[in-house]
Design a protein around this motif. Structure first.
Motif, PDB file in Angstrom:
ATOM      1  N   GLN A 243      -1.993  -5.837  18.345  1.00 43.58           N
ATOM      2  CA  GLN A 243      -1.288  -4.562  18.514  1.00 43.58           C
ATOM      3  C   GLN A 243      -1.865  -3.770  19.680  1.00 43.58           C
ATOM      4  OE1 GLN A 243       0.023  -2.386  14.721  1.00 43.58           O
ATOM      5  NE2 GLN A 243      -1.558  -3.748  13.975  1.00 43.58           N
ATOM      6  N   MET A 244      -3.191  -3.716  19.785  1.00 46.46           N
ATOM      7  CA  MET A 244      -3.825  -3.000  20.892  1.00 46.46           C
ATOM      8  C   MET A 244      -3.427  -3.612  22.230  1.00 46.46           C
ATOM      9  SD  MET A 244      -7.693  -2.043  19.701  1.00 46.46           S
ATOM     10  CE  MET A 244      -7.989  -1.314  21.299  1.00 46.46           C
ATOM     11  N   TRP A 245      -3.382  -4.944  22.278  1.00 47.56           N
ATOM     12  CA  TRP A 245      -3.023  -5.649  23.505  1.00 47.56           C
ATOM     13  C   TRP A 245      -1.558  -5.431  23.855  1.00 47.56           C
ATOM     14  CZ3 TRP A 245       0.410  -9.906  23.638  1.00 47.56           C
ATOM     15  CH2 TRP A 245       0.477 -10.581  24.857  1.00 47.56           C
ATOM     16  N   ALA A 246      -0.687  -5.489  22.840  1.00 44.92           N
ATOM     17  CA  ALA A 246       0.755  -5.451  23.084  1.00 44.92           C
ATOM     18  C   ALA A 246       1.237  -4.083  23.541  1.00 44.92           C
ATOM     19  CB  ALA A 246       1.510  -5.882  21.831  1.00 44.92           C
ATOM     20  N   VAL A 247       0.707  -3.012  22.951  1.00 47.84           N
ATOM     21  CA  VAL A 247       1.219  -1.681  23.307  1.00 47.84           C
ATOM     22  C   VAL A 247       0.883  -1.305  24.745  1.00 47.84           C
ATOM     23  CG1 VAL A 247       1.214  -0.797  20.951  1.00 47.84           C
ATOM     24  CG2 VAL A 247      -0.840  -0.540  22.363  1.00 47.84           C
ATOM     25  N   ARG A 248      -0.072  -2.027  25.354  1.00 49.94           N
ATOM     26  CA  ARG A 248      -0.387  -1.792  26.760  1.00 49.94           C
ATOM     27  C   ARG A 248       0.542  -2.580  27.685  1.00 49.94           C
ATOM     28  NH1 ARG A 248      -5.293  -1.450  24.065  1.00 49.94           N
ATOM     29  NH2 ARG A 248      -6.620   0.307  24.650  1.00 49.94           N
ATOM     30  N   ARG A 249       1.308  -3.505  27.121  1.00 51.85           N
ATOM     31  CA  ARG A 249       2.155  -4.373  27.936  1.00 51.85           C
ATOM     32  C   ARG A 249       3.643  -4.213  27.647  1.00 51.85           C
ATOM     33  NH1 ARG A 249      -2.704  -6.231  27.396  1.00 51.85           N
ATOM     34  NH2 ARG A 249      -3.666  -7.531  29.006  1.00 51.85           N
ATOM     35  N   THR A 250       3.971  -3.488  26.611  1.00 51.78           N
ATOM     36  CA  THR A 250       5.369  -3.253  26.278  1.00 51.78           C
ATOM     37  C   THR A 250       5.463  -1.877  25.635  1.00 51.78           C
ATOM     38  OG1 THR A 250       7.319  -4.167  25.156  1.00 51.78           O
ATOM     39  CG2 THR A 250       5.209  -4.327  23.989  1.00 51.78           C
ATOM     40  N   SER A 251       6.639  -1.511  25.158  1.00 52.52           N
ATOM     41  CA  SER A 251       6.804  -0.177  24.578  1.00 52.52           C
ATOM     42  C   SER A 251       6.418  -0.165  23.101  1.00 52.52           C
ATOM     43  CB  SER A 251       8.262   0.263  24.713  1.00 52.52           C
ATOM     44  OG  SER A 251       9.094  -0.523  23.879  1.00 52.52           O
TER      45      SER A 251
END
Length: 301
Positions: A243-251
């Protein structure tokens, strides 16, 4: 990572490579209800909770040591308060899944996506849209049918506990948005303190209990240890870092939408792996819950 779309054929592929790990988080969360049910009894709930989170807590503390040291006293207190609420959520969820099916647990807990905007509207004194109220009504009807898969009877204790867990999750979300001390705090350190507070609560409750964490661990065989490590490593550590990784790469909205498929995977895991059967009423109710919560997410957005 910039939110500007990358031209050319790489953009869809890069989006998919970001979406896939998030979708996998939804899958493992959906399977977590069956895993918890498989290794837990009403007697060992607290012991399993101590073991599950005590395994991952040192990893989180080491990974976020610098940010933990940077927290102010007010942030520690705020995160600790959220941790007390979190402990209640895990207790309700785990006792709930012991007393109901994994399928019911995963679908009922998804009502958080309906309860949270309703509670937010009540706090801010704003009227939800008609579309959202329709989605909420559809979801509630779905839960009623879901819990009546074997005919019209009173909901089980587990169903009621999962409903309370959904309400507790709503309280937790609202508290996170309103406790000023934790606003702006690093996500890793905030999660670590919350889990630490929850483990402290579980450890106190385990004192003098019939099934202590150590005695429970000693009774575990390979199957139980596999389930416990799945809950610790995949459903907690892996899920948090993705989750930490994804929210920096998508909305955040895209992440939320993908994670919102969790109840679908819970139902599939319960039916395909757990041998659970819903019956016509239950299947109809499950479908209504999925449709209602998806509609509600879009209406609230």
């Amino acid at each position: 990572m910039s939110s500007i779309a990358v031209p050319g054929a790489l953009a869809p592929r890069r989006t998919w490579l970001t979406d896939l790990p998030v979708l996998l988080v939804a899958v493992v969360w959906g399977a977590s209800y069956l895993a918890a049910k498989d290794i837990t009894t009403a007697r060992t709930v607290i012991a399993v909770l101590v073991l599950r989170f005590a395994i991952v807590l040192p990893v989180l503390a080491i990974a976020g040591w610098r940010s933990l040291r940077a927290l102010s006293a007010a942030q520690w207190r705020g995160a600790g308060l959220l941790g007390l609420i979190l402990s209640g959520i895990f207790l309700l969820e785990t006792y709930g899944v012991v007393h109901t099916s994994a399928t019911n647990a995963g679908l009922i807990i998804s009502l958080t996506m309906i309860f949270t905007p309703l509670a937010e509207a009540a706090v801010t004194r704003t009227r939800p849209s008609r579309a959202f109220l329709g989605a909420a009504a559809l979801s509630v009807l779905g839960v009623v049918l879901l819990t009546q898969g074997g005919g019209f009877t009173s909901p089980s204790l587990g169903d009621l506990l999962m409903l309370l867990a959904a309400l507790a999750r709503t309280v937790h979300v609202l508290a996170m948005s309103r406790v000023k001390a934790v606003q702006g705090a690093d996500a890793l350190s905030l999660t670590t303190v919350q889990l630490g507070a929850a483990v402290a609560v579980f450890a106190v409750l385990a004192t003098g209990a019939d099934a202590t964490p150590w005695a429970t661990a000693a009774e575990f065989g390979p199957r139980e240890w596999g389930g416990l490590l799945f809950l610790s490593a995949f459903c907690t550590l892996f899920a948090f870092f993705v989750q930490m990784w994804a929210v920096r790469r998508t909305s955040p909205s895209r992440v939320s939408l993908l994670l919102g498929t969790e109840p679908l995977w819970a139902a599939l895991a319960g039916i395909a792996l757990g041998g659970e059967r819903l019956g016509v009423l239950g299947l109809s109710g499950g479908a209504l819950v999925l449709v209602g919560t998806a509609w509600g997410r879009r209406s609230a957005g």
